[in-house]
Scaffold this motif. Structure first.
Motif, short mmCIF file in Angstrom:
data_model
loop_
_atom_site.label_atom_id
_atom_site.label_comp_id
_atom_site.label_asym_id
_atom_site.label_seq_id
_atom_site.Cartn_x
_atom_site.Cartn_y
_atom_site.Cartn_z
N GLY A 267 0.90 -1.13 -0.05
CA GLY A 267 0.04 -0.06 0.19
C GLY A 267 1.08 1.34 0.05
O GLY A 267 0.33 2.36 0.02
N GLN A 268 2.28 1.10 0.01
CA GLN A 268 2.90 2.23 -0.16
C GLN A 268 3.58 2.59 -1.32
O GLN A 268 3.87 1.48 -2.04
N PRO A 269 3.84 3.68 -1.66
CA PRO A 269 4.22 4.14 -3.09
C PRO A 269 5.77 4.05 -3.18
O PRO A 269 6.49 4.42 -2.15
N ILE A 270 6.37 3.56 -4.39
CA ILE A 270 7.69 3.86 -4.70
C ILE A 270 7.92 5.37 -4.75
O ILE A 270 7.43 5.64 -5.82
N LYS A 271 8.75 5.62 -4.13
CA LYS A 271 9.03 7.54 -4.26
C LYS A 271 9.95 7.62 -5.21
O LYS A 271 9.94 8.63 -6.17
N LEU A 272 11.20 7.07 -5.07
CA LEU A 272 12.24 7.25 -5.77
C LEU A 272 13.28 5.80 -6.19
O LEU A 272 12.77 4.84 -5.51
N ILE A 273 13.72 5.86 -7.27
CA ILE A 273 14.55 4.55 -7.57
C ILE A 273 16.03 4.89 -7.75
O ILE A 273 16.39 5.89 -8.31
N GLY A 274 16.82 3.92 -7.21
CA GLY A 274 18.19 3.88 -7.60
C GLY A 274 18.40 3.47 -8.75
O GLY A 274 18.04 2.20 -8.97
N VAL A 275 19.35 3.95 -9.60
CA VAL A 275 19.67 3.47 -10.89
C VAL A 275 20.86 3.49 -11.19
O VAL A 275 21.58 3.35 -12.44
N GLY A 276 21.75 3.29 -10.15
CA GLY A 276 23.44 3.30 -10.14
C GLY A 276 23.90 3.62 -8.92
O GLY A 276 23.27 4.03 -8.02
N GLU A 277 25.58 3.49 -9.19
CA GLU A 277 26.08 3.70 -7.65
C GLU A 277 26.53 5.06 -7.82
O GLU A 277 26.87 5.60 -6.61
N LYS A 278 26.48 5.84 -8.62
CA LYS A 278 27.04 7.33 -8.66
C LYS A 278 25.75 8.07 -7.94
O LYS A 278 24.73 7.74 -7.82
N MET A 279 26.14 9.35 -7.61
CA MET A 279 25.43 10.04 -6.39
C MET A 279 24.16 10.76 -7.28
O MET A 279 23.35 11.15 -6.67
N ASP A 280 24.48 10.94 -8.64
CA ASP A 280 23.16 11.43 -9.14
C ASP A 280 22.43 10.44 -9.82
O ASP A 280 21.27 10.49 -10.40
N ALA A 281 22.61 9.11 -9.50
CA ALA A 281 21.73 8.09 -9.99
C ALA A 281 20.58 7.60 -9.27
O ALA A 281 20.46 6.79 -8.73
N LEU A 282 19.62 8.71 -9.20
CA LEU A 282 18.28 8.64 -8.32
C LEU A 282 17.35 9.25 -9.43
O LEU A 282 17.41 10.42 -9.79
N GLU A 283 16.24 8.70 -9.46
CA GLU A 283 15.13 9.14 -10.24
C GLU A 283 13.69 9.11 -9.57
O GLU A 283 13.79 8.44 -8.59
#
Ligand code: GDP
Length: 296
Positions: A267-283
């Motif tokens: 029942g909880q939303p996925i708010k963010l996803i990690g798409v790699g090890e780098k510090m800007d790999a967040l969507e």
């Protein structure tokens, strides 16, 4: 990501789209294949069953729209329901509480919690122009606090000075005080992880939550662990009431089961996803884009 599912469903839908008219058995066959594809993607059986039933129901009740073929219509119904199952719309982090807004990061060891804490802090700083303080409450793993300090330096975000021997709740209180006196907008708290869920961990997280009243309590879960990630989220939510999920290692997750079933099970939303090890790999997690990627 989602390669397996995308390939399987791509074939089913290509066939459906090409048909001029669809018989009931064509649709039944397609539903069977979608069911197998979802199970192969490691989506839990009850979630798959609900999905298929909902799609069937919609397909039966639907009037045939003249401009699209029956095949395209089934594809559209599956797409729309997939978006719904993934949570509908993008869910952003709640930062409207009085400063310092506390964001509590919880999860199992190795899920990507510390990395995600720093990624989110960087995003707040760069995109929202927030003044952010980070503190690690992980006294169980040697060097955990130091790891966060190093990441903080890397992304240009302050971390709470480390005092050896201090316990998690005391560190959290000190961090909150430091965030107030330093006029920080956001305080990110990285809690300790364990290899598996245990009572001690839950009590610790609950005590920190009670001491800091977080606006967000985010579970960090590793997408590559599939249904385990979903079960972890379910248990954490029962014990400490989550406000959202950060699903990491999407970049290595070819099956996609955790992303697909997370919302339906917890029942909880996925708010963010990690798409790699780098510090800007967040969507941000965009249900429509993910559905589009899966269905091709
Ligand atoms: P923690 O024990 O939960 O704090 O986990 P860490 O933050 O230390 O992360 C464990 C490992 O996973 C590190 O090597 C990270 O670089 C890596 N990691 C974290 N998030 C991601 C992600 O989204 N994608 C990939 N490929 N690696 C990640």
């Amino acid at each position: 990501m989602f390669e397996g599912l995308s390939n399987r469903l791509g074939e089913v839908f290509d066939r459906l789209r090409k048909r001029g008219a669809l018989s009931e058995s064509d649709v039944a066959e397609a539903m069977r294949e979608i069911r197998v594809a979802l199970l192969e993607a490691d989506v839990a059986l009850p979630v798959v069953k609900d999905f298929i039933n909902a799609v069937k129901e919609k397909a039966v009740g639907q009037e045939v729209v003249k401009s699209i073929s029956p095949g395209q219509m089934v594809v559209k119904i599956v797409h729309d329901h997939l978006v719904e199952m993934l949570g509908g719309t993008v869910q952003t982090l709640e930062l409207r509480a009085a400063a310092p807004v506390v964001v509590l990061m919880v999860g199992l060891q190795g899920s990507g919690k510390t990395t995600s804490t720093a990624k989110i802090a960087k995003r707040f700083k760069d995109k929202e122009r927030k003044k952010v303080l980070m503190a690690s409450l992980d006294v169980a793993r040697p060097a955990a606090q130091e790891q966060l300090r190093i990441l903080g330096e890397q992304v240009g975000v302050d971390t709470l000075p480390i005092i050896a021997g201090q316990q998690p709740v005391d560190i959290a209180k000190r961090a909150l005080q430091a965030a107030r006196t330093g006029v920080y907008d956001v305080l990110m708290l990285d809690t300790a992880g364990r290899l598996s869920i245990d009572e001690e961990l839950m009590l610790e997280v609950a005590a920190v939550r009670d001491a800091t009243s977080p606006a967000e309590t985010l579970l960090v879960a590793d997408a590559m662990t599939g249904q385990d990630a979903v079960n972890t989220a379910r248990i954490f939510h029962e014990r400490v009431t989550l406000t959202g999920i950060v699903l990491t290692r999407i970049d290595g997750d070819s099956r996609g089961g955790a992303a697909l079933a997370m919302r339906a099970v917890t029942g909880q939303p996925i708010k963010l996803i990690g798409v790699g090890e780098k510090m800007d790999a967040l969507e941000d997690f965009h249900p429509d884009r993910i559905a589009g990627r899966i269905l091709g």
